[in-house]
Motif scaffolding. Structure first.
Motif, mmCIF file in Angstrom:
data_model
loop_
_atom_site.group_PDB
_atom_site.id
_atom_site.type_symbol
_atom_site.label_atom_id
_atom_site.label_comp_id
_atom_site.label_asym_id
_atom_site.label_seq_id
_atom_site.Cartn_x
_atom_site.Cartn_y
_atom_site.Cartn_z
ATOM 1 N N LEU A 1 0.829 -1.204 0.000
ATOM 2 C CA LEU A 1 0.000 0.000 0.000
ATOM 3 C C LEU A 1 0.866 1.258 0.000
ATOM 4 C CD1 LEU A 1 -2.725 -1.153 2.560
ATOM 5 C CD2 LEU A 1 -2.829 -1.240 0.057
ATOM 6 N N ALA A 2 1.919 1.239 0.788
ATOM 7 C CA ALA A 2 2.827 2.386 0.817
ATOM 8 C C ALA A 2 3.537 2.559 -0.523
ATOM 9 C CB ALA A 2 3.845 2.212 1.942
ATOM 10 N N SER A 3 3.893 1.448 -1.147
ATOM 11 C CA SER A 3 4.568 1.517 -2.444
ATOM 12 C C SER A 3 3.662 2.116 -3.510
ATOM 13 C CB SER A 3 5.033 0.114 -2.868
ATOM 14 O OG SER A 3 6.013 -0.381 -1.965
ATOM 15 N N THR A 4 2.383 1.780 -3.449
ATOM 16 C CA THR A 4 1.422 2.362 -4.384
ATOM 17 C C THR A 4 1.305 3.869 -4.165
ATOM 18 O OG1 THR A 4 0.157 0.335 -4.639
ATOM 19 C CG2 THR A 4 -1.020 2.392 -5.044
ATOM 20 N N ALA A 5 1.228 4.282 -2.907
ATOM 21 C CA ALA A 5 1.171 5.718 -2.612
ATOM 22 C C ALA A 5 2.440 6.420 -3.070
ATOM 23 C CB ALA A 5 0.947 5.928 -1.121
ATOM 24 N N ALA A 6 3.598 5.776 -2.860
ATOM 25 C CA ALA A 6 4.866 6.356 -3.303
ATOM 26 C C ALA A 6 4.892 6.505 -4.822
ATOM 27 C CB ALA A 6 6.026 5.476 -2.827
ATOM 28 N N TYR A 7 4.383 5.495 -5.517
ATOM 29 C CA TYR A 7 4.326 5.532 -6.981
ATOM 30 C C TYR A 7 3.480 6.722 -7.444
ATOM 31 C CZ TYR A 7 3.566 3.696 -11.746
ATOM 32 O OH TYR A 7 3.518 3.534 -13.111
ATOM 33 N N LEU A 8 2.280 6.846 -6.882
ATOM 34 C CA LEU A 8 1.385 7.927 -7.296
ATOM 35 C C LEU A 8 1.950 9.300 -6.930
ATOM 36 C CD1 LEU A 8 -2.021 6.279 -6.311
ATOM 37 C CD2 LEU A 8 -1.115 6.575 -8.627
ATOM 38 N N ALA A 9 2.601 9.376 -5.767
ATOM 39 C CA ALA A 9 3.216 10.648 -5.357
ATOM 40 C C ALA A 9 4.318 11.052 -6.332
ATOM 41 C CB ALA A 9 3.766 10.533 -3.939
ATOM 42 N N ARG A 10 5.165 10.091 -6.696
ATOM 43 C CA ARG A 10 6.255 10.363 -7.654
ATOM 44 C C ARG A 10 5.701 10.716 -9.034
ATOM 45 N NH1 ARG A 10 10.904 7.167 -6.643
ATOM 46 N NH2 ARG A 10 11.566 7.565 -8.801
ATOM 47 N N ALA A 11 4.528 10.194 -9.355
ATOM 48 C CA ALA A 11 3.918 10.466 -10.660
ATOM 49 C C ALA A 11 3.247 11.831 -10.712
ATOM 50 C CB ALA A 11 2.903 9.381 -11.004
ATOM 51 N N GLY A 12 3.200 12.542 -9.565
ATOM 52 C CA GLY A 12 2.695 13.911 -9.566
ATOM 53 C C GLY A 12 1.390 14.150 -8.856
ATOM 54 N N TRP A 13 1.026 13.246 -7.935
ATOM 55 C CA TRP A 13 -0.236 13.403 -7.203
ATOM 56 C C TRP A 13 -0.286 14.759 -6.504
ATOM 57 C CZ3 TRP A 13 -4.457 10.301 -7.294
ATOM 58 C CH2 TRP A 13 -5.483 10.590 -6.371
ATOM 59 N N VAL A 14 -1.422 15.463 -6.655
ATOM 60 C CA VAL A 14 -1.605 16.768 -6.019
ATOM 61 C C VAL A 14 -2.371 16.558 -4.720
ATOM 62 C CG1 VAL A 14 -2.530 19.093 -6.251
ATOM 63 C CG2 VAL A 14 -1.646 17.889 -8.271
ATOM 64 N N ARG A 15 -1.687 16.776 -3.602
ATOM 65 C CA ARG A 15 -2.300 16.567 -2.286
ATOM 66 C C ARG A 15 -3.528 17.459 -2.120
ATOM 67 N NH1 ARG A 15 0.065 15.136 3.033
ATOM 68 N NH2 ARG A 15 2.089 14.917 1.997
#
Length: 332
Positions: A185-199
């Motif tokens: 789950l953390a890896s998925t969040a890290a992936y999306l964050a690196r891909a440019g997720w806007v908090r």
């Protein structure tokens, strides 16, 4: 294999890793058969959502959100990706860990590298899988996944794992294979964050129900809901480059969070049946002894087989296709 071992060594894979990884590995004919017989078809958005955001997937997602809320809240705080979105990816990729795949990844990727349609791509995956083993994150025996080498609760291919996987538990291994889904789950969040997720920004939603100015409004199916999308919609597509997938993840995440279903109706299909009509048809077939393996309203192979069996038994023309007349005949 003889020529590959040299190429692997030139990319930093040790002989001991190669020996360990390939001990017991072998050619998998079933993998090639599945690769060559992939059915390319495009479901309507209505059918896709009937599966991706089914009542069962929503209710299980809510349970998983509650069960892992402490961990998911920590993951959200660190990476800025909504915990409901992370859970939704988990739900779509492996049914919350229930379908992670049990095919040996070394055998699968080496088979596809040798004999598959995309040999160069799968050789890269094989080298990446060997690096994962060499770095000590898992063992060859424990490295299982789908027939195409996607691994763990959120189905990382080996190259994506090397680029994005994280050790959130702090045990020294990025373990996406265990029953504990934390690192996945953390890896998925890290992936999306690196891909440019806007908090703090939504992925999108049905037009007229979300605030802010979207960068696009999609109409995937007519009639059907108009979908306003923001930048985070494009980020989800980095995980799987499909509009339906991104809408599915986004909508499932909204439903898990307690949101409402889309309000606009998709209307009847080409046969004149609505989604509820198709669900009722499946229920009636199953009750009559022709099991459709569920009542999601999606007319797949199981439903078509059940219709054919019913038609054959009743002396009707065997089409395997749903119709208003068939629903009426099954009446009650």
């Amino acid at each position: 294999m003889a020529s590959f071992k040299g190429r692997a060594a030139s990319q930093g894979i040790s002989q001991s890793t190669i020996d360990r990884a390939f001990q017991g590995a072998g050619y998998l004919p079933d993998v090639i058969e599945r690769d060559r017989n992939q059915v390319e078809f495009k479901r309507s958005l209505e059918d896709y959502l009937a599966i991706a955001a089914s009542d069962e997937r929503i209710s299980t997602g809510k349970q998983m959100l509650q069960k892992h809320n402490g961990t998911l809240s920590q993951i959200e705080a660190r990476y800025g990706v909504d915990k409901e979105v992370v859970v939704a990816v988990w739900g779509l990729e492996s049914r919350y860990g229930a379908r992670r795949g049990d095919v040996p990844v070394i055998s699968a990727t080496s088979t596809l590298a040798y004999d598959g349609r995309r040999g160069a791509f799968f050789e890269k995956q094989l080298v990446a899988a060997l690096k994962i083993i060499q770095e000590g994150d898992t063992s060859p025996a424990n490295m299982t996944g789908s027939w195409a080498g996607a691994m763990g609760h959120t189905q990382f291919i080996p190259t994506s794992y090397l680029a994005y996987a994280v050790d959130f538990t702090g045990d020294g291994r990025r373990d996406i294979w265990s029953e504990d889904p934390t690192d996945s789950l953390a890896s998925t969040a890290a992936y999306l964050a690196r891909a440019g997720w806007v908090r703090g920004q939504p992925w999108g939603g049905e037009a007229g129900t979300v605030s802010g100015t979207p960068f696009a409004v999609l109409q995937p199916q007519t009639p059907g809901p108009r979908i306003a999308v923001f930048r985070n919609f494009q980020v989800i597509k980095r995980y799987n480059n499909s509009d339906s997938y991104a809408i599915g993840v986004g909508h499932l995440s909204d439903r898990i969070a307690g949101g409402a279903p889309f309000q606009a109706s998709f209307g009847p299909d080409a046969t004149g049946l609505t989604l509820e009509d198709r669900k009722e048809l499946q229920r009636r077939l199953t009750s009559a002894g022709y099991d459709t393996q569920g009542a999601d309203g999606v007319i797949g192979n199981n439903t078509k087989s059940a219709i054919s069996e019913y038609q054959r038994a009743k002396g009707l023309p065997v089409t395997g296709e749903p119709s208003a007349e068939l629903l009426r005949r099954l009446g009650g």
